[in-house]
Each structure stands twice: as C-alpha cells, then as structure tokens.
Enzyme design. Structure first.
Site, PDB file in Angstrom:
ATOM      1  CB  CYS A 131      -0.923  -0.019   1.220  1.00 53.34           C
ATOM      2  SG  CYS A 131      -1.940   1.442   1.342  1.00 53.34           S
ATOM      3  CB  CYS A 134      -0.589   2.497   4.064  1.00 52.64           C
ATOM      4  SG  CYS A 134      -2.039   1.786   3.326  1.00 52.64           S
ATOM      5  CG  ASP A 135       3.211   1.251   4.285  1.00 52.69           C
ATOM      6  OD1 ASP A 135       2.705   1.658   5.339  1.00 52.69           O
ATOM      7  OD2 ASP A 135       3.060   0.098   3.852  1.00 52.69           O
TER       8      ASP A 135
END
Ligand code: NAP
Length: 309
Positions: A131, A134-135
């Site tokens: 992701c 997300c990261d």
C-alpha cells in the site's frame, strides 16, 4: 435477534446497509479489521460518479458510513470468527460472542495478492509493502529508488503516487504492455520519474540478513537474464484475493475462492446474500460493488418479506 447482518464495510457493505436501513431493517454492520475496506487505502478515486474532482478513498467510505447510520444502520467493529449457516436463524461468532440473524449479506471484499518469493514475507514492514498510500511517505523511502510490481491500475496508481517521495520509481511488469486502463497507463508511462522494466519478474526481495529491503532480484522472462536492482522499498500491486476463508465449506466458492451467487445475489444458502469483490473477479470497481450491495439489500428485504407472509 438481528434481521440483517452485513459482514464487511467497503462500498458493497455500506450500500447494503444504506438500503436495508432505509427499509427499516436496522442492519448490523460488522466492519472487520479494516473498516471501510481496501478503498480507504486508495488516494484519489476519480471514477466514482458524483465526484467530478475525485474523492479521497477514506472520505468516500466515511461518507457512506454516515449516510447508512443516518437511517439506522448499526456499526460494530467486530471480527467474525465463525459462521453457522446450517439452520436459520444463522449464528455468527463475533469476537467470541454469538450473534443471531435472519439474513446475512457477505461483503468481505478482497485482500492483497502476494508474490510468494523469498524475502517478501520476511521483509514486510521493513520495505516490502502492499500500500503506497499507507507507507509511501515513510522517511525510509524518501529520495530513494523504489520498485512497484504489477501492470494494472493499482500498480500505475502506486507508481505515480510514489514519484512524490522516491528518487526514481521502477515499474516491474511481467509482460511488455500494461493491463491498466488507457488513461492510467498513458499517465504512468509519460511520467519522467517512472521507469518501466518490462517482461520481468521479481524472484527475491533482498536482504533478509540485513533485515531491510536493499534490492530486488529480477529475472527477464524473455531471455532468462538475472539482475539485481537496488531499491529501498518494494510496493507489490499484483491484484487481489477474495476474503472468503471464513466461508470455506459453508458456502459455494469457485476454484479461486470467490463466492458463487445463484439467483441474483443469493448464495446456495437460502437467506445468505453476497455483494462486492468477494464474489466479483471481473469488474472489481467501487461503483459495481456499491451496485451489488444495493441489489443484495433489495434481495434480502424481499426474502424477509416473503418469510413474514
Ligand atoms: P489487476 O487489474 O488484476 O492487475 C494485476 C496486475 O498484476 C496485472 O498486470 C498482472 O499481470 C500482475 N500480476 C498478477 N499476478 C502476478 C504475479 N504473481 N506476479 C507478477 N505480476 C502479477 O489488479 P489491480 O491493478 O489491483 O486492479 C484491480 C481492479 O481494480 C481493476 O478492475 C482495476 O481497474 C481497479 N482499480 C481501479 C483504479 C482506478 O481506476 N483508480 C485503481 C486501482 C484499481 P498481467 O497483466 O500479466 O496479468
């Protein structure tokens, strides 16, 4: 006793909740461990009708939840541990507690597919991720070379997003053309910070000994040549697998684990309905999942009405 329990809280789940709530069935939505589903990990959703400027995935899901709750949908952050569909009312075990219900709408969506190569699992959270939204912004990825694996819309979206952070983004794809939609593919290939590596597979994520990602091992699938590509992160975006483990042996699944609807959204178990990506290996869009959630809600409502007669 519940009239309708909806398992899952992506576009299918919340749309089913909205419709069954408006039918005054006070549905209980069990969100699972990722409330809002996979869409909450997307950045901008540009193809959900009604949002000409695009909409943040998390915001879209939050709005769907609010809309369903406004009409009486109940939300529980519970995780379903097991289901008993052998007799009605059905019994679900949710965080150790039994929940009884007349109908169930399964909208458990799908999870990320893994490559299954050495180092991938060992270095998860240490540079391997599924992701970018997300990261991607983590300090470890800043101004570093990054690798995205895949050739679909997800891979293109991730690659474009990562150009904000990485020094260069390598898009490693196993063929020589992208599967992504035309607009997405064109945008991706036109981005000077994205460097496609065609006909290639990641065969290993390095380096488990150093306990962090420092490179990937590549194999050219046309000529067999192997090489090492230095990078600080590997973003794997190669598709999804349906979240249907829970239903194995309880409901008809196809060979890839997708639930097989029978009539409309009804499954082979009378009173259990299905909607969204856990039953869809073809369209897999937020809007088609939402449409299926609507259909499942109408089917469940009609089923309950026939039971009352
Ligand atoms: P996808 O369309 O199934 O694409 C998966 C990609 O990964 C394909 O290019 C595939 O290669 C590759 N792949 C699969 N297994 C692999 C493996 N074991 N090793 C290496 N490569 C592998 O999945 P997706 O990109 O996640 O998209 C899923 C659905 O969501 C699609 O319908 C897509 O349109 C939609 N989506 C839309 C948007 C958007 O419009 N904003 C964003 C994300 C996703 P091959 O091409 O060779 O099969």
């Amino acid at each position: 006793m519940e009239k309708v329990v909806i398992i899952g809280s992506g576009p299918a789940g919340w749309t089913a909740a909205l419709y069954t709530a408006r039918a005054q069935l006070a549905p209980l939505v069990l969100t699972g461990k990722q409330p809002g589903g996979l869409l909450t990990t997307t950045s901008i959703v540009e193809n959900f009708p009604g949002f000409p400027e695009g909409v943040d995935g998390f915001e879209l899901m939050t709005r769907m939840q609010k809309q369903a709750e406004r009409f009486g949908a109940k939300t529980s952050f519970g995780l379903v541990e097991s289901v008993d569909f052998t007799k009605r009312p059905f019994t679900l075990i949710v965080d150790g507690e039994p929940v009884q219900t007349e109908t169930v709408i399964i909208a458990t969506g799908a999870g990320h597919k893994h490559l299954g190569v050495p180092g991938e699992h060992e270095l998860e959270t240490k540079g391997t991720t599924y992701c970018a939204t997300c990261d991607g912004a983590l300090p470890v990825f800043r101004n570093q070379p990054l690798v995205v694996v895949g050739g679909g819309d997800s891979a293109c979206e991730e690659a474009q997003y990562l150009t904000r952070f990485g020094s260069i983004v390598y898009l490693v794809h196993r063929r020589d053309s992208l599967r992504a939609s035309k607009i997405m593919a064109e945008r991706t290939l036109a981005n000077p910070k994205i460097n496609p590596i065609w006909d290639s597979a990641v065969t290993e994520v390095l380096d488990v000994k150093q306990d962090k990602v420092i490179a990937v091992k590549l194999k050219n699938l046309k000529n067999g040549a192997e090489s090492i590509l230095a990078c600080a992160g590997v973003f794997i975006a190669i598709g999804h697998v349906p979240n249907t483990e829970l239903f194995k042996g309880k409901i008809n699944l196809d060979e890839n684990g997708f639930i097989v609807p029978q009539q409309g959204t009804m499954t082979n178990v009378t009173g259990v309905f299905v909607a969204g990506d856990c039953a869809d290996h073809v369209y897999r869009q937020a809007i088609t999942a939402a449409g299926a959630g609507c259909a499942a809600a109408i089917d469940a409502e009609r089923f309950l009405a026939t039971q009352r007669q």
